[in-house]
Design a protein around this motif. Structure first.
Motif, mmCIF file in Angstrom:
data_model
loop_
_atom_site.group_PDB
_atom_site.id
_atom_site.type_symbol
_atom_site.label_atom_id
_atom_site.label_comp_id
_atom_site.label_asym_id
_atom_site.label_seq_id
_atom_site.Cartn_x
_atom_site.Cartn_y
_atom_site.Cartn_z
ATOM 1 N N SER A 86 0.831 -1.209 0.000
ATOM 2 C CA SER A 86 0.000 0.000 0.000
ATOM 3 C C SER A 86 0.863 1.255 0.000
ATOM 4 N N ASN A 135 -7.824 2.681 -0.695
ATOM 5 C CA ASN A 135 -8.398 3.185 0.558
ATOM 6 C C ASN A 135 -9.578 2.327 1.005
ATOM 7 N N ARG A 157 0.939 4.118 -3.029
ATOM 8 C CA ARG A 157 0.684 5.534 -2.789
ATOM 9 C C ARG A 157 1.878 6.395 -3.208
ATOM 10 N N VAL A 181 1.884 6.569 -7.026
ATOM 11 C CA VAL A 181 0.828 7.466 -7.506
ATOM 12 C C VAL A 181 1.222 8.921 -7.282
ATOM 13 N N SER A 218 -5.995 4.890 -6.217
ATOM 14 C CA SER A 218 -5.697 5.035 -4.793
ATOM 15 C C SER A 218 -6.971 5.012 -3.954
#
Length: 520
Positions: A5, A50, A9, A12, A46
């Protein structure tokens, strides 16, 4: 999962920063609008992450680890796609954009595939959370962007092409590439003259996006150095060449009538092909005695990787060369390359592991490792980028599908093709269906690591194959995958699926594997 994760992130954030209009450190030089569209897709992914993490937090005390395990597999694949996007966008930010134009081509198919892959992997992640059958089905696995995204990408590609033209209209930008003593061969002048000619001839300006693959073809490189000869491929000699700081594969033909005909045919076919799963021609040239093409440098074939498996340097002690997930991914990339080739009215007619080139593509693998031809990766779960190569035997299909040339019989050759060469059938042939058969035989190599028909004690037994004998698949092959392969090597060519159906089914199977519900 936390590490994946965090990496997603971070990637991105990099994509959004690189494509921002406020990026003054290393702004985009090429393909600005297409890069921004991909970055927007990445930013949307993203939100999927989440939602997955929120779900896991709510159920963290549950004994059911299905969501965590499935989420990790799908998220890791998504990270791989995002890393590919980051590499591509960083190249478009490079000050050495001229080299990128030569190395990468027009890239519209690549941008489209990356955008679709981001959307599709996000959908797989959501399908883990939402137990509705219509969230993930075969309709989502056709490899096509939504209509609005496809239209936006076409428009962006057209505008990016205009921007490239503006770059070329500036001062002399190609000193590294042009021959200094011949201004008439200046890359800038060559491109602009070509565009001027095409614009006068084309009424539909959207067709200009199809020119990019061949505009840069006839430029003779000034090589930095030469490496060892790799051997002969068909009627050509292959060497590795260093040009503009990059390694390439150079394929050279003697300039007699036979070889020059092969060369002209191969260049005219391949120069128009521009797809992330098809080896690309960089440029081509001729001199008094030779004609040559320069191709992108993927130096390890799937065949050699499988030999590494047999000698224990790849996936030692493993029962098969690759995991099921990675096997399906390799098959899917090959199939998508062939689907693209068929869409351009070409056939390959020589699909086999020797003509499939691989490159390490795992997100944790460094660039130095990716470019090495000596390194071996021991894990059978390592990801690969796959490209279809060697179109020396490819022939354009005429309107009635008549076969125009023969090829040497191999274990990958469709039985009806061999019958045709032996004069046992009429002159009518289904070359695309022959490609489907050869693809199925290559799939058996991927699953087993063995040469096709290794169960024969003697040489390739055509009579047995003609009677329906086929390679043996491992017992743990998922039923759905085995059924697809069996359809692809069906005795009746008319009953074999086309590559559009093959790609859709393979992607659906890959999604089932990512979700952990692929039955054996």
């Amino acid at each position: 999962m936390a590490g994946i994760s965090r990496d997603i992130r971070g990637t991105v954030e990099n994509l959004v920063r690189l494509t921002s209009d406020s990026n003054s450190t290393d702004p985009l030089k090429l393909n600005v609008l297409q890069c921004q569209l991909v970055a927007k897709k990445a930013a949307d992914s993203s939100y999927t992450l989440n939602d997955l993490e929120a779900y896991q937090r709510r159920h963290e005390k549950s004994s059911d680890g299905r969501i965590a395990g499935t989420g990790f597999r799908a998220a890791k694949e998504l990270l791989r796609v995002l890393k590919d996007a980051e590499i591509l966008i960083r190249e478009c930010c490079s000050e050495k954009w001229k080299k990128v134009v030569f190395k990468r081509g027009k890239l519209q198919e690549t941008f489209a595939k990356i955008a679709y892959e981001i959307e599709w992997h996000s959908l797989v992640l959501y399908s883990v959370l939402v137990a509705q059958s219509d969230i993930y089905d075969k309709r989502t696995c056709d490899g096509k962007l939504r209509s609005i995204d496809h239209a936006r990408l076409i428009l962006a590609a057209r505008q990016d092409l205009d921007s490239l033209r503006a770059l070329l209209q500036g001062p002399h930008v190609c000193d590294e590439i042009c021959k200094p003593d011949f201004c008439s061969e200046c890359l800038k002048d060559k491109v602009l003259q070509q565009w001027d000619t095409e614009e006068k001839e084309l009424e539909d300006r959207s067709s200009l996006s199809q020119i990019m693959s061949s505009i840069f073809s006839w430029v003779q490189p000034q090589f930095d150095s030469k490496r060892q000869q790799n051997g002969k491929v068909g009627v050509a000699e292959v060497k590795e060449i260093k040009w503009l700081g990059q390694m390439y594969a150079m394929k050279t033909f003697n300039k007699d009538a036979t070889h020059e005909a092969h060369f002209r045919e191969e260049v005219s076919d391949m120069a128009a092909l521009d797809h992330p799963n098809v080896v690309r021609i960089i440029c081509c040239w001729e001199d008094k005695n030779y004609v040559s093409i320069l191709m992108e440098p993927l130096r390890k074939s799937l065949h050699n990787l499988l030999l590494n498996y047999k000698d224990g340097t790849h996936a030692p002690s493993a029962p098969t060369p690759f995991t099921i997930l990675n096997s399906v991914d390799i098959m899917l990339q090959i199939a998508e390359g062939v689907r693209y080739v068929h869409s351009k009215n070409f056939t390959h007619l020589d699909i086999m592991s020797l003509n499939v080139l691989v490159q390490f593509a795992d997100p944790i693998t460094s660039t130095d490792v990716k470019d090495s031809d000596t390194v071996t990766i021991s894990s059978r779960s390592t990801s690969f980028t796959v490209k279809l190569a060697d179109f020396g035997l490819k022939r354009i299909i005429n309107e009635k599908g008549r076969r125009t040339s023969n090829s040497v019989k191999t274990a990958w050759t469709a039985p009806e093709a061999y019958k045709l060469r032996k004069g046992e059938d009429s002159a009518w042939f289904h070359p695309r269906k022959a490609d489907v058969y050869s693809f199925a035989i290559t799939c058996s190599e991927i699953l087993t690591g063995d040469h096709p028909f290794a169960h024969f004690n003697a040489d390739y037994n055509f009579d047995a194959v003609k009677d329906g004998d086929r390679p043996r698949l491992p017992g743990e092959t998922p039923r759905r995958l085995a059924a697809l392969i069996h359809r692809c090597w069906h005795r009746n060519p008319q009953l074999r699926p086309d590559f559009t159906a093959i790609c859709t089914e393979l992607r659906f199977i890959k999604g089932l594997a990512l979700r952990g519900i692929l039955s054996t």
